[in-house]
Design a protein around this motif. Structure first.
Motif, PDB file in Angstrom:
ATOM      1  N   LYS A   1      -2.055  -0.931  -9.903  1.00  0.00           N
ATOM      2  CA  LYS A   1      -0.775  -0.593  -9.262  1.00  0.00           C
ATOM      3  C   LYS A   1      -0.579  -1.411  -7.990  1.00  0.00           C
ATOM      4  O   LYS A   1       0.522  -1.874  -7.701  1.00  0.00           O
ATOM      5  N   LEU A   2      -1.643  -1.581  -7.239  1.00  0.00           N
ATOM      6  CA  LEU A   2      -1.579  -2.353  -6.005  1.00  0.00           C
ATOM      7  C   LEU A   2      -1.157  -3.797  -6.297  1.00  0.00           C
ATOM      8  O   LEU A   2      -0.299  -4.351  -5.607  1.00  0.00           O
TER       9      LEU A   2
ATOM     10  N   GLY B   1     -14.944   1.050  -1.129  1.00  0.00           N
ATOM     11  CA  GLY B   1     -14.610  -0.336  -1.380  1.00  0.00           C
ATOM     12  C   GLY B   1     -14.059  -0.616  -2.764  1.00  0.00           C
ATOM     13  O   GLY B   1     -13.849   0.278  -3.581  1.00  0.00           O
ATOM     14  N   THR B   2     -13.833  -1.907  -3.040  1.00  0.00           N
ATOM     15  CA  THR B   2     -13.117  -2.313  -4.247  1.00  0.00           C
ATOM     16  C   THR B   2     -13.921  -2.140  -5.525  1.00  0.00           C
ATOM     17  O   THR B   2     -13.349  -1.891  -6.576  1.00  0.00           O
TER      18      THR B   2
ATOM     19  N   LEU C   1      -5.481  -7.920   0.058  1.00  0.00           N
ATOM     20  CA  LEU C   1      -4.791  -6.636  -0.059  1.00  0.00           C
ATOM     21  C   LEU C   1      -5.705  -5.575  -0.660  1.00  0.00           C
ATOM     22  O   LEU C   1      -5.787  -4.459  -0.149  1.00  0.00           O
ATOM     23  N   THR C   2      -6.380  -5.919  -1.732  1.00  0.00           N
ATOM     24  CA  THR C   2      -7.279  -4.961  -2.382  1.00  0.00           C
ATOM     25  C   THR C   2      -8.386  -4.529  -1.434  1.00  0.00           C
ATOM     26  O   THR C   2      -8.709  -3.344  -1.345  1.00  0.00           O
ATOM     27  N   TYR C   3      -8.947  -5.472  -0.712  1.00  0.00           N
ATOM     28  CA  TYR C   3      -9.999  -5.150   0.250  1.00  0.00           C
ATOM     29  C   TYR C   3      -9.469  -4.193   1.325  1.00  0.00           C
ATOM     30  O   TYR C   3     -10.093  -3.173   1.623  1.00  0.00           O
TER      31      TYR C   3
ATOM     32  N   ILE D   1       0.828  -1.205   0.000  1.00  0.00           N
ATOM     33  CA  ILE D   1       0.000   0.000   0.000  1.00  0.00           C
ATOM     34  C   ILE D   1       0.864   1.257   0.000  1.00  0.00           C
ATOM     35  O   ILE D   1       0.608   2.190  -0.770  1.00  0.00           O
ATOM     36  N   ALA D   2       1.903   1.291   0.827  1.00  0.00           N
ATOM     37  CA  ALA D   2       2.767   2.484   0.877  1.00  0.00           C
ATOM     38  C   ALA D   2       3.466   2.711  -0.454  1.00  0.00           C
ATOM     39  O   ALA D   2       3.591   3.860  -0.898  1.00  0.00           O
ATOM     40  N   GLU D   3       3.922   1.644  -1.092  1.00  0.00           N
ATOM     41  CA  GLU D   3       4.579   1.835  -2.384  1.00  0.00           C
ATOM     42  C   GLU D   3       3.595   2.371  -3.412  1.00  0.00           C
ATOM     43  O   GLU D   3       3.933   3.231  -4.218  1.00  0.00           O
ATOM     44  N   THR D   4       2.354   1.888  -3.363  1.00  0.00           N
ATOM     45  CA  THR D   4       1.326   2.365  -4.290  1.00  0.00           C
ATOM     46  C   THR D   4       0.977   3.819  -4.017  1.00  0.00           C
ATOM     47  O   THR D   4       0.825   4.616  -4.940  1.00  0.00           O
TER      48      THR D   4
END
Length: 173
Positions: free
Chosen positions: A151-152, A138-139, A124-126, A53-56
């Motif tokens: 990207k995620l 939400g997703t 991760l996406t959630y 998440i931080a990299e994204t």
């Protein structure tokens, strides 16, 4: 001859400055990744989740300001979202504070994701799309309106460790 020597020396100095700059960026990135990993361990959440998440969100740059000046730091804490109202911009850009707020919220989303039986990229996406958005859309919304999840997924592949995922799957059975 003097002109060529001067140009050569200038080129060498510029190259050295560029190498030094990239070294500093690399060092800062490594430091941010270590801080995130340590905080994730403290909160008992797999490090690949906040690292992805931080990299994204910021590319591990703690000075990132986005959304026209309303999102701050490594995890892009958003005013009106996760950013504590009493914090000023410097507080939000402080890596330790930014990481703590973001991972605390991710932990709650991680527990919900486990309850839903989500794993890997779906988990991760959630988590990324329900732990920090001001409206918690939400997703489905992000799949339709941004390339954030693309990207995620790319960053997930960088940070997931097969052993770590296998251990999570083993623990959940």
């Amino acid at each position: 001859m003097k002109r060529e020597t001067f140009i050569f020396i200038l080129g060498v100095l510029a190259s050295c400055a560029l190498v030094f700059h990239f070294y500093q960026v690399h060092q800062e990135r490594a430091e941010m990744m270590t801080m995130i990993t340590e905080t994730a361990k403290k909160h008992d959440i797999p490090a690949w989740i906040p690292l992805s998440i931080a990299e994204t969100e910021s590319g591990f740059n703690p000075k990132t300001i986005g959304d026209q000046g309303s999102s701050f730091g490594l995890f892009q804490l958003h005013r009106g979202g996760l950013a504590p109202e009493e914090w000023n911009d410097d507080d939000l850009l402080d890596p330790a504070k930014n990481i703590e707020v973001a991972i605390t919220n991710m932990t709650r989303a991680y527990e919900r994701a486990q309850g839903k039986g989500l794993e890997g990229i779906q988990m991760l996406t959630y988590i990324a799309n329900t732990s920090g958005w001001p409206t918690q859309r939400g997703t489905d919304w992000t799949d339709q309106n941004t390339n954030y999840n693309v990207k995620l997924a790319k960053n997930f592949k960088k940070h997931i460790k097969v052993k770590e995922l296998a251990n999570e799957e083993w623990l959940s059975h």
